[in-house]
Design a protein around this motif. Structure first.
Motif, mmCIF file in Angstrom:
data_model
loop_
_atom_site.group_PDB
_atom_site.id
_atom_site.type_symbol
_atom_site.label_atom_id
_atom_site.label_comp_id
_atom_site.label_asym_id
_atom_site.label_seq_id
_atom_site.Cartn_x
_atom_site.Cartn_y
_atom_site.Cartn_z
ATOM 1 N N ARG A 1 35.948 -11.075 134.003
ATOM 2 C CA ARG A 1 34.504 -11.325 134.705
ATOM 3 C C ARG A 1 34.747 -10.758 135.660
ATOM 4 N NH1 ARG A 1 37.055 -17.349 133.872
ATOM 5 N NH2 ARG A 1 37.630 -16.850 135.583
ATOM 6 N N ILE A 2 36.008 -10.189 136.927
ATOM 7 C CA ILE A 2 35.593 -8.786 137.575
ATOM 8 C C ILE A 2 35.138 -7.899 137.485
ATOM 9 C CG2 ILE A 2 37.145 -7.590 139.401
ATOM 10 C CD1 ILE A 2 39.136 -10.599 139.189
ATOM 11 N N VAL A 3 35.804 -7.508 136.324
ATOM 12 C CA VAL A 3 35.322 -5.846 135.258
ATOM 13 C C VAL A 3 33.476 -6.347 135.261
ATOM 14 C CG1 VAL A 3 35.252 -4.315 133.695
ATOM 15 C CG2 VAL A 3 37.846 -5.444 134.732
ATOM 16 N N ALA A 4 33.382 -7.428 134.885
ATOM 17 C CA ALA A 4 31.701 -7.676 134.529
ATOM 18 C C ALA A 4 30.627 -7.671 135.986
ATOM 19 C CB ALA A 4 31.434 -8.936 133.698
ATOM 20 N N GLU A 5 30.998 -8.751 137.185
ATOM 21 C CA GLU A 5 30.955 -8.221 137.773
ATOM 22 C C GLU A 5 31.082 -6.837 138.938
ATOM 23 O OE1 GLU A 5 32.245 -11.073 140.203
ATOM 24 O OE2 GLU A 5 32.078 -13.153 139.091
ATOM 25 N N MET A 6 31.922 -6.601 138.955
ATOM 26 C CA MET A 6 32.180 -4.868 139.113
ATOM 27 C C MET A 6 30.736 -3.700 138.141
ATOM 28 S SD MET A 6 33.776 -3.919 141.922
ATOM 29 C CE MET A 6 34.761 -2.331 141.767
ATOM 30 N N LEU A 7 30.886 -3.672 136.987
ATOM 31 C CA LEU A 7 29.473 -3.182 136.452
ATOM 32 C C LEU A 7 28.437 -3.588 136.663
ATOM 33 C CD1 LEU A 7 31.935 -3.148 133.392
ATOM 34 C CD2 LEU A 7 31.579 -1.039 135.150
ATOM 35 N N GLU A 8 27.967 -5.061 137.326
ATOM 36 C CA GLU A 8 26.617 -5.055 137.489
ATOM 37 C C GLU A 8 26.543 -5.047 138.911
ATOM 38 O OE1 GLU A 8 24.072 -9.395 137.844
ATOM 39 O OE2 GLU A 8 26.468 -9.324 136.809
ATOM 40 N N ARG A 9 27.419 -4.850 139.605
ATOM 41 C CA ARG A 9 26.739 -5.001 141.087
ATOM 42 C C ARG A 9 27.535 -3.447 142.092
ATOM 43 N NH1 ARG A 9 28.001 -10.641 140.476
ATOM 44 N NH2 ARG A 9 25.714 -11.993 140.993
ATOM 45 N N ARG A 10 28.529 -3.257 141.585
ATOM 46 C CA ARG A 10 29.045 -2.036 142.694
ATOM 47 C C ARG A 10 28.717 -0.606 141.682
ATOM 48 N NH1 ARG A 10 34.314 -3.933 145.403
ATOM 49 N NH2 ARG A 10 33.976 -1.843 146.331
ATOM 50 N N ILE A 11 29.164 -0.844 140.569
ATOM 51 C CA ILE A 11 29.431 0.631 140.597
ATOM 52 C C ILE A 11 27.684 1.016 139.867
ATOM 53 C CG2 ILE A 11 30.456 1.972 138.033
ATOM 54 C CD1 ILE A 11 32.258 0.850 139.613
ATOM 55 N N LYS A 12 27.803 1.997 140.441
ATOM 56 C CA LYS A 12 26.215 2.976 140.289
ATOM 57 C C LYS A 12 26.305 3.951 139.943
ATOM 58 C CE LYS A 12 24.672 -0.529 142.417
ATOM 59 N NZ LYS A 12 24.247 -1.320 141.831
ATOM 60 N N PHE B 1 23.582 -0.089 129.207
ATOM 61 C CA PHE B 1 24.008 -1.634 128.964
ATOM 62 C C PHE B 1 24.801 -2.156 128.546
ATOM 63 C CE2 PHE B 1 22.142 -5.265 127.285
ATOM 64 C CZ PHE B 1 21.679 -6.199 128.125
ATOM 65 N N VAL B 2 25.750 -2.351 129.463
ATOM 66 C CA VAL B 2 27.470 -2.434 128.690
ATOM 67 C C VAL B 2 27.123 -4.083 128.678
ATOM 68 C CG1 VAL B 2 29.799 -2.176 129.965
ATOM 69 C CG2 VAL B 2 28.174 -0.418 130.147
ATOM 70 N N THR B 3 27.796 -4.840 128.181
ATOM 71 C CA THR B 3 28.590 -6.267 128.212
ATOM 72 C C THR B 3 29.590 -6.068 128.146
ATOM 73 O OG1 THR B 3 26.090 -6.811 126.846
ATOM 74 C CG2 THR B 3 28.152 -8.445 127.635
ATOM 75 N N VAL B 4 31.100 -6.571 129.124
ATOM 76 C CA VAL B 4 32.446 -6.439 128.745
ATOM 77 C C VAL B 4 32.020 -7.838 127.244
ATOM 78 C CG1 VAL B 4 34.026 -7.214 129.699
ATOM 79 C CG2 VAL B 4 32.329 -6.709 130.693
ATOM 80 N N THR B 5 33.068 -7.786 126.547
ATOM 81 C CA THR B 5 33.114 -8.976 125.847
ATOM 82 C C THR B 5 34.518 -9.513 126.012
ATOM 83 O OG1 THR B 5 33.744 -6.829 124.136
ATOM 84 C CG2 THR B 5 31.206 -7.852 124.120
ATOM 85 N N ASP B 6 35.627 -8.795 125.977
ATOM 86 C CA ASP B 6 36.386 -9.698 126.227
ATOM 87 C C ASP B 6 37.630 -8.867 127.038
ATOM 88 O OD1 ASP B 6 38.815 -11.504 125.507
ATOM 89 O OD2 ASP B 6 38.986 -10.949 123.453
ATOM 90 N N LYS C 1 37.249 3.387 136.467
ATOM 91 C CA LYS C 1 38.917 2.984 136.743
ATOM 92 C C LYS C 1 38.944 2.832 137.851
ATOM 93 C CE LYS C 1 41.350 3.376 133.023
ATOM 94 N NZ LYS C 1 41.676 4.317 131.727
ATOM 95 N N GLY C 2 39.487 3.415 138.715
ATOM 96 C CA GLY C 2 40.832 3.443 139.905
ATOM 97 C C GLY C 2 39.439 2.195 140.323
ATOM 98 N N VAL C 3 38.044 2.473 141.350
ATOM 99 C CA VAL C 3 37.874 1.953 141.888
ATOM 100 C C VAL C 3 37.945 -0.211 141.279
ATOM 101 C CG1 VAL C 3 35.584 1.068 143.072
ATOM 102 C CG2 VAL C 3 36.711 2.702 142.683
ATOM 103 N N ILE C 4 37.940 -0.226 140.091
ATOM 104 C CA ILE C 4 37.231 -1.713 139.051
ATOM 105 C C ILE C 4 39.222 -2.044 139.473
ATOM 106 C CG2 ILE C 4 37.647 -2.648 136.814
ATOM 107 C CD1 ILE C 4 35.260 -0.541 136.226
ATOM 108 N N ARG C 5 40.347 -0.934 139.410
ATOM 109 C CA ARG C 5 41.691 -1.686 139.289
ATOM 110 C C ARG C 5 41.731 -1.499 140.256
ATOM 111 N NH1 ARG C 5 47.478 1.441 138.911
ATOM 112 N NH2 ARG C 5 48.392 -0.824 138.282
#
Length: 146
Positions: free
Chosen positions: A16-27, A33-38, A72-76
């Motif tokens: 959930r955190i990675v999906a939210e980061m990709l949707e809102r913060r990573i520009k 069009f990315v979907t985090v599946t698992d 990867k670093g920002v998301i981590r």
């Protein structure tokens, strides 16, 4: 080692955190069009593998993979901040082949349908080989046979 249920819950939280980061913060403009599946986490909570799918061409998929590696670093950092773990797990992004596998299964099912239709067409009007009643009937004896 950690309880498997706890690792599973943390993996869901990381997803959930990675999906939210990709949707809102990573520009990143390379991010398609990315979907985090698992997300899967090792039992020692040191490594997390995040699976994703990308809708688009092979070029867009390669661009998205590069964008994920660079972010990867920002998301981590965000994963560590939101989970509160002592040691933030290292992240690995892997493309999920669900779409390709589903397409392959659809192709196999279509081939099976064509094969079944061919067998049905061939069987039309066919007769069984041999006698219509293949079972032997016991012979009845007459009084004259004795």
């Amino acid at each position: 080692m950690v309880d498997a249920a706890r690792a599973r819950k943390l993996a869901d939280r990381i997803q959930r955190i990675v999906a939210e980061m990709l949707e809102r913060r990573i520009k990143d403009p390379r991010l398609g069009f990315v979907t985090v599946t698992d997300a899967r986490l090792t039992n020692d909570l040191r490594d997390a593998t995040v699976f994703y799918t990308v809708f688009g061409t092979d070029e867009e998929k390669a661009g998205t993979a590069a964008a994920l590696e660079s972010a990867k670093g920002v998301i981590r950092t965000e994963v560590g901040r939101q989970t509160g773990l002592r040691h933030t797990p290292s992240l690995t992004f892997e493309s999920d082949d669900v779409q390709r596998n589903a397409q392959h299964i659809e192709e196999l099912l279509a081939e099976a349908r064509r094969s079944d239709a061919e067998v049905a067409r061939t069987a039309t009007g066919a007769r069984h080989a041999g006698d219509p009643d293949p079972y032997k009937v016991p012979r009845e004896y007459d009084e004259d046979d004795e």
